[in-house]
Write a protein that holds these residues in place. Sequence first.
Motif, PDB file in Angstrom:
ATOM      1  N   LEU A 181      -8.463  -3.708  -2.827  1.00 20.11           N
ATOM      2  CA  LEU A 181      -7.476  -4.449  -2.043  1.00 20.11           C
ATOM      3  C   LEU A 181      -7.420  -3.906  -0.612  1.00 20.11           C
ATOM      4  CD1 LEU A 181      -5.239  -6.488  -1.643  1.00 20.11           C
ATOM      5  CD2 LEU A 181      -3.672  -4.999  -2.900  1.00 20.11           C
ATOM      6  N   ALA A 182      -7.441  -2.589  -0.478  1.00 24.95           N
ATOM      7  CA  ALA A 182      -7.452  -1.986   0.865  1.00 24.95           C
ATOM      8  C   ALA A 182      -8.721  -2.406   1.619  1.00 24.95           C
ATOM      9  CB  ALA A 182      -7.377  -0.461   0.755  1.00 24.95           C
ATOM     10  N   GLN A 218       5.064  -1.983  -6.468  1.00 26.62           N
ATOM     11  CA  GLN A 218       5.271  -0.791  -5.624  1.00 26.62           C
ATOM     12  C   GLN A 218       4.050  -0.526  -4.757  1.00 26.62           C
ATOM     13  OE1 GLN A 218       6.120   2.311  -8.493  1.00 26.62           O
ATOM     14  NE2 GLN A 218       7.623   1.014  -9.500  1.00 26.62           N
ATOM     15  N   LEU A 219       2.862  -0.757  -5.324  1.00 25.47           N
ATOM     16  CA  LEU A 219       1.638  -0.549  -4.550  1.00 25.47           C
ATOM     17  C   LEU A 219       1.522  -1.569  -3.417  1.00 25.47           C
ATOM     18  CD1 LEU A 219      -0.801   0.252  -7.460  1.00 25.47           C
ATOM     19  CD2 LEU A 219      -0.403   1.723  -5.475  1.00 25.47           C
ATOM     20  N   LEU A 220       1.873  -2.805  -3.722  1.00 29.65           N
ATOM     21  CA  LEU A 220       1.824  -3.836  -2.680  1.00 29.65           C
ATOM     22  C   LEU A 220       2.762  -3.459  -1.538  1.00 29.65           C
ATOM     23  CD1 LEU A 220       1.714  -7.077  -4.877  1.00 29.65           C
ATOM     24  CD2 LEU A 220      -0.134  -6.151  -3.473  1.00 29.65           C
ATOM     25  N   GLN A 221       3.938  -2.957  -1.919  1.00 29.97           N
ATOM     26  CA  GLN A 221       4.904  -2.503  -0.931  1.00 29.97           C
ATOM     27  C   GLN A 221       4.337  -1.341  -0.125  1.00 29.97           C
ATOM     28  OE1 GLN A 221       7.251  -4.750  -0.843  1.00 29.97           O
ATOM     29  NE2 GLN A 221       7.742  -3.720   1.084  1.00 29.97           N
ATOM     30  N   GLY A 222       3.695  -0.416  -0.833  1.00 25.80           N
ATOM     31  CA  GLY A 222       3.104   0.757  -0.184  1.00 25.80           C
ATOM     32  C   GLY A 222       2.017   0.378   0.805  1.00 25.80           C
ATOM     33  N   LEU A 223       1.205  -0.619   0.455  1.00 25.31           N
ATOM     34  CA  LEU A 223       0.129  -1.059   1.354  1.00 25.31           C
ATOM     35  C   LEU A 223       0.703  -1.757   2.582  1.00 25.31           C
ATOM     36  CD1 LEU A 223      -2.396  -2.290  -1.345  1.00 25.31           C
ATOM     37  CD2 LEU A 223      -2.782  -0.405   0.254  1.00 25.31           C
ATOM     38  N   ARG A 224       1.794  -2.493   2.369  1.00 20.68           N
ATOM     39  CA  ARG A 224       2.460  -3.145   3.512  1.00 20.68           C
ATOM     40  C   ARG A 224       3.006  -2.086   4.468  1.00 20.68           C
ATOM     41  NH1 ARG A 224       3.105  -8.510   3.078  1.00 20.68           N
ATOM     42  NH2 ARG A 224       3.116  -9.486   1.024  1.00 20.68           N
ATOM     43  N   HIS A 271       1.915   0.878   4.815  1.00 20.82           N
ATOM     44  CA  HIS A 271       0.822   1.697   5.344  1.00 20.82           C
ATOM     45  C   HIS A 271       0.367   1.208   6.715  1.00 20.82           C
ATOM     46  CE1 HIS A 271      -2.825   4.149   5.304  1.00 20.82           C
ATOM     47  NE2 HIS A 271      -3.466   3.074   5.698  1.00 20.82           N
ATOM     48  N   SER A 272       0.339  -0.120   6.894  1.00 23.38           N
ATOM     49  CA  SER A 272      -0.196  -0.663   8.142  1.00 23.38           C
ATOM     50  C   SER A 272       0.436  -2.011   8.457  1.00 23.38           C
ATOM     51  CB  SER A 272      -1.726  -0.800   7.988  1.00 23.38           C
ATOM     52  OG  SER A 272      -2.230  -1.897   8.710  1.00 23.38           O
ATOM     53  N   ALA A 273       0.859  -2.181   9.693  1.00 20.52           N
ATOM     54  CA  ALA A 273       1.469  -3.445  10.109  1.00 20.52           C
ATOM     55  C   ALA A 273       0.443  -4.576  10.034  1.00 20.52           C
ATOM     56  CB  ALA A 273       2.021  -3.316  11.528  1.00 20.52           C
ATOM     57  N   ALA A 274      -0.816  -4.255  10.342  1.00 19.78           N
ATOM     58  CA  ALA A 274      -1.881  -5.264  10.288  1.00 19.78           C
ATOM     59  C   ALA A 274      -2.088  -5.725   8.847  1.00 19.78           C
ATOM     60  CB  ALA A 274      -3.177  -4.682  10.846  1.00 19.78           C
ATOM     61  N   TRP A 275      -2.081  -4.773   7.927  1.00 23.96           N
ATOM     62  CA  TRP A 275      -2.255  -5.125   6.511  1.00 23.96           C
ATOM     63  C   TRP A 275      -1.054  -5.931   6.026  1.00 23.96           C
ATOM     64  CZ3 TRP A 275      -4.577  -0.198   3.671  1.00 23.96           C
ATOM     65  CH2 TRP A 275      -5.839   0.072   4.233  1.00 23.96           C
ATOM     66  N   ASP A 276       0.114  -5.560   6.472  1.00 27.17           N
ATOM     67  CA  ASP A 276       1.335  -6.278   6.083  1.00 27.17           C
ATOM     68  C   ASP A 276       1.237  -7.747   6.502  1.00 27.17           C
ATOM     69  OD1 ASP A 276       3.970  -6.745   5.210  1.00 27.17           O
ATOM     70  OD2 ASP A 276       4.780  -6.277   7.185  1.00 27.17           O
ATOM     71  N   LEU A 285      -3.510   6.786   2.518  1.00 29.43           N
ATOM     72  CA  LEU A 285      -3.964   5.827   1.511  1.00 29.43           C
ATOM     73  C   LEU A 285      -4.439   6.569   0.253  1.00 29.43           C
ATOM     74  CD1 LEU A 285      -4.462   2.872   0.730  1.00 29.43           C
ATOM     75  CD2 LEU A 285      -6.788   3.105   1.635  1.00 29.43           C
ATOM     76  N   VAL A 286      -5.113   7.693   0.447  1.00 36.56           N
ATOM     77  CA  VAL A 286      -5.536   8.503  -0.703  1.00 36.56           C
ATOM     78  C   VAL A 286      -4.304   8.906  -1.521  1.00 36.56           C
ATOM     79  CG1 VAL A 286      -6.540  10.731  -1.411  1.00 36.56           C
ATOM     80  CG2 VAL A 286      -7.665   9.360   0.363  1.00 36.56           C
ATOM     81  N   ASP A 287      -3.251   9.322  -0.831  1.00 39.80           N
ATOM     82  CA  ASP A 287      -2.025   9.745  -1.524  1.00 39.80           C
ATOM     83  C   ASP A 287      -1.346   8.576  -2.240  1.00 39.80           C
ATOM     84  OD1 ASP A 287      -2.399  12.345  -0.725  1.00 39.80           O
ATOM     85  OD2 ASP A 287      -1.050  12.219   1.005  1.00 39.80           O
TER      86      ASP A 287
END
Length: 235
Positions: free
Chosen positions: A21-22, A51-57, A59-64, A188-190
């Motif tokens: 996904l990343a 929770q992961l989807l939230q975490g990825l959002r 992580h980065s404004a571009a990804w969000d 992202l690793v964390d």
Amino acid sequence: MLPTDSALVLFSGGQDSTTCLAWALKNYARVETIGFDYGQRHAVELTVRPQLLQGLRAHSAAWDAKLGEDHMIDLSLISAISQTAMTHDIAIETQANGLPNTFVPGRNLLFMTVAATVAYRRGLTVLVGGMCETDFSGYPDCRDDTMKALQVALNLGMDTRIKLETPLMWRDKKQTWELAEELGGQPLVDLIREGTHTCYLGERGALHDWGYGCGTCPACALRARGYRQFVGAEA
Ligand code: ZN
């Protein structure tokens, strides 16, 4: 950007699919996710997904901005048509044909086919899956040739030009951690280490250096070894 600009990622909440996904968020302008509820013995994977989807959002404004709809599909028919240690409460062991009894015959064929139907409806042109031949447990539906043949069959059968991407196909678990680091650095690793779930037994009690899990099932063993190789603690 890759030539085709929109992707649907098969996202289970595990290490591999979260890395995929990343990867998709890095490479495509629009990304949606699909998950399957098929009566897994332990639905932990499904509870970590939001929770992961939230975490990825976060992580980065571009990804969000790129991350769109999440599609949860009920595939409980899988437990009705097959009997495996993945969906029934029986011990995990290797069968006479050399495959672990967690193998749901044709599962990835079914997943990809359902995903293709959703992608068709949503106008998405790439399907991304975490299938891998390098570390795989012998699942024949994870083979590169299987995916290539399926891509041909789906496109003929739906009159489309959908591409099946499998960024982990030739990576081992150590290289999958390396890809995560390349895509999103240590944060992202964390996130993947602490937020994803891989354990076949659904164990999420103690946090090990490689993440949560029982530490002894085949999925945990593979994940732990890959992580230790990644941090240089094991050859
Ligand atoms: Zn485990």
